[in-house]
Write a protein that holds these residues in place. Sequence first.
Motif, PDB file in Angstrom:
ATOM      1  N   PRO A 214      52.485 -33.516  69.079  1.00  0.00           N
ATOM      2  CA  PRO A 214      52.979 -32.193  69.505  1.00  0.00           C
ATOM      3  C   PRO A 214      51.830 -31.239  69.837  1.00  0.00           C
ATOM      4  O   PRO A 214      50.744 -31.324  69.259  1.00  0.00           O
ATOM      5  N   ASN A 215      52.069 -30.319  70.764  1.00  0.00           N
ATOM      6  CA  ASN A 215      51.023 -29.410  71.239  1.00  0.00           C
ATOM      7  C   ASN A 215      50.425 -28.548  70.138  1.00  0.00           C
ATOM      8  O   ASN A 215      49.239 -28.228  70.188  1.00  0.00           O
ATOM      9  N   GLU A 216      51.214 -28.154  69.133  1.00  0.00           N
ATOM     10  CA  GLU A 216      50.668 -27.303  68.081  1.00  0.00           C
ATOM     11  C   GLU A 216      49.700 -28.055  67.157  1.00  0.00           C
ATOM     12  O   GLU A 216      48.941 -27.442  66.427  1.00  0.00           O
ATOM     13  N   ASP A 217      49.702 -29.387  67.198  1.00  0.00           N
ATOM     14  CA  ASP A 217      48.814 -30.183  66.352  1.00  0.00           C
ATOM     15  C   ASP A 217      47.599 -30.729  67.090  1.00  0.00           C
ATOM     16  O   ASP A 217      46.745 -31.373  66.475  1.00  0.00           O
ATOM     17  N   LEU A 218      47.490 -30.495  68.389  1.00  0.00           N
ATOM     18  CA  LEU A 218      46.391 -31.081  69.162  1.00  0.00           C
ATOM     19  C   LEU A 218      45.016 -30.608  68.705  1.00  0.00           C
ATOM     20  O   LEU A 218      44.063 -31.388  68.704  1.00  0.00           O
ATOM     21  N   ASP A 219      44.897 -29.338  68.311  1.00  0.00           N
ATOM     22  CA  ASP A 219      43.588 -28.834  67.895  1.00  0.00           C
ATOM     23  C   ASP A 219      43.220 -29.289  66.477  1.00  0.00           C
ATOM     24  O   ASP A 219      42.073 -29.159  66.069  1.00  0.00           O
ATOM     25  N   LYS A 220      44.171 -29.861  65.744  1.00  0.00           N
ATOM     26  CA  LYS A 220      43.921 -30.312  64.376  1.00  0.00           C
ATOM     27  C   LYS A 220      43.517 -31.778  64.302  1.00  0.00           C
ATOM     28  O   LYS A 220      43.075 -32.238  63.258  1.00  0.00           O
ATOM     29  N   ILE A 221      43.653 -32.498  65.405  1.00  0.00           N
ATOM     30  CA  ILE A 221      43.354 -33.933  65.419  1.00  0.00           C
ATOM     31  C   ILE A 221      41.897 -34.199  65.057  1.00  0.00           C
ATOM     32  O   ILE A 221      41.606 -35.078  64.251  1.00  0.00           O
ATOM     33  N   GLU A 222      40.974 -33.459  65.635  1.00  0.00           N
ATOM     34  CA  GLU A 222      39.550 -33.696  65.373  1.00  0.00           C
ATOM     35  C   GLU A 222      39.192 -33.389  63.927  1.00  0.00           C
ATOM     36  O   GLU A 222      38.356 -34.077  63.336  1.00  0.00           O
ATOM     37  N   ILE A 223      39.814 -32.375  63.330  1.00  0.00           N
ATOM     38  CA  ILE A 223      39.567 -32.031  61.929  1.00  0.00           C
ATOM     39  C   ILE A 223      40.021 -33.175  61.026  1.00  0.00           C
ATOM     40  O   ILE A 223      39.313 -33.593  60.108  1.00  0.00           O
ATOM     41  N   VAL A 224      41.207 -33.702  61.301  1.00  0.00           N
ATOM     42  CA  VAL A 224      41.746 -34.797  60.499  1.00  0.00           C
ATOM     43  C   VAL A 224      40.919 -36.061  60.703  1.00  0.00           C
ATOM     44  O   VAL A 224      40.633 -36.796  59.754  1.00  0.00           O
ATOM     45  N   LEU A 225      40.488 -36.329  61.937  1.00  0.00           N
ATOM     46  CA  LEU A 225      39.651 -37.495  62.204  1.00  0.00           C
ATOM     47  C   LEU A 225      38.331 -37.414  61.445  1.00  0.00           C
ATOM     48  O   LEU A 225      37.861 -38.414  60.898  1.00  0.00           O
ATOM     49  N   ASP A 226      37.721 -36.242  61.397  1.00  0.00           N
ATOM     50  CA  ASP A 226      36.480 -36.072  60.643  1.00  0.00           C
ATOM     51  C   ASP A 226      36.701 -36.356  59.157  1.00  0.00           C
ATOM     52  O   ASP A 226      35.847 -36.959  58.503  1.00  0.00           O
ATOM     53  N   ALA A 227      37.839 -35.935  58.626  1.00  0.00           N
ATOM     54  CA  ALA A 227      38.145 -36.203  57.218  1.00  0.00           C
ATOM     55  C   ALA A 227      38.352 -37.701  56.979  1.00  0.00           C
ATOM     56  O   ALA A 227      37.899 -38.241  55.968  1.00  0.00           O
ATOM     57  N   LEU A 228      39.015 -38.380  57.921  1.00  0.00           N
ATOM     58  CA  LEU A 228      39.209 -39.827  57.789  1.00  0.00           C
ATOM     59  C   LEU A 228      37.877 -40.567  57.882  1.00  0.00           C
ATOM     60  O   LEU A 228      37.684 -41.591  57.221  1.00  0.00           O
ATOM     61  N   ILE A 229      36.953 -40.056  58.676  1.00  0.00           N
ATOM     62  CA  ILE A 229      35.625 -40.661  58.775  1.00  0.00           C
ATOM     63  C   ILE A 229      34.860 -40.466  57.466  1.00  0.00           C
ATOM     64  O   ILE A 229      34.187 -41.382  56.986  1.00  0.00           O
ATOM     65  N   ARG A 230      34.972 -39.289  56.861  1.00  0.00           N
ATOM     66  CA  ARG A 230      34.313 -39.044  55.569  1.00  0.00           C
ATOM     67  C   ARG A 230      34.866 -39.953  54.479  1.00  0.00           C
ATOM     68  O   ARG A 230      34.156 -40.308  53.543  1.00  0.00           O
ATOM     69  N   GLN A 231      36.136 -40.342  54.590  1.00  0.00           N
ATOM     70  CA  GLN A 231      36.763 -41.243  53.616  1.00  0.00           C
ATOM     71  C   GLN A 231      36.464 -42.708  53.920  1.00  0.00           C
ATOM     72  O   GLN A 231      36.919 -43.589  53.196  1.00  0.00           O
ATOM     73  N   ASN A 232      35.761 -42.978  54.996  1.00  0.00           N
ATOM     74  CA  ASN A 232      35.436 -44.338  55.458  1.00  0.00           C
ATOM     75  C   ASN A 232      36.681 -45.141  55.819  1.00  0.00           C
ATOM     76  O   ASN A 232      36.672 -46.361  55.750  1.00  0.00           O
ATOM     77  N   ILE A 233      37.743 -44.480  56.206  1.00  0.00           N
ATOM     78  CA  ILE A 233      38.926 -45.170  56.700  1.00  0.00           C
ATOM     79  C   ILE A 233      38.760 -45.420  58.192  1.00  0.00           C
ATOM     80  O   ILE A 233      39.073 -46.487  58.697  1.00  0.00           O
TER      81      ILE A 233
END
Length: 101
Positions: free
Chosen positions: A41-60
């Motif tokens: 959804p359009n309201e979540d598009l700007d949050k994707i990179e933030i969540v991806l960075d968190a998943l990278i920090r978790q080594n997922i």
Amino acid sequence: MAHVKKSEYIRISRTIVRKLFDNNCFGKGSVYINVLKSGIPNEDLDKIEIVLDALIRQNICCKKKKEHGWKYYLNMDRYDKIREIIKETGNKSIIPVLLML
């Protein structure tokens, strides 16, 4: 920078991991961020990179630099956690617990 609520973080991270898993993104099979943003959804598009960075920090998830930008893929060393995330349903999730570690 957008603020991500815990419920949004769980929902978006589950969607990202499922998309990467469905596309067989384990190292060789990696995707650009525009593929991950499709269907969100359009309201979540700007949050994707933030969540991806968190998943990278978790080594997922992992990322690698390519010619046209960053490509993202799942970490095979964390396959057990990836399977848990994919099988999860509802509001209870292991993702915030992993973020605290």
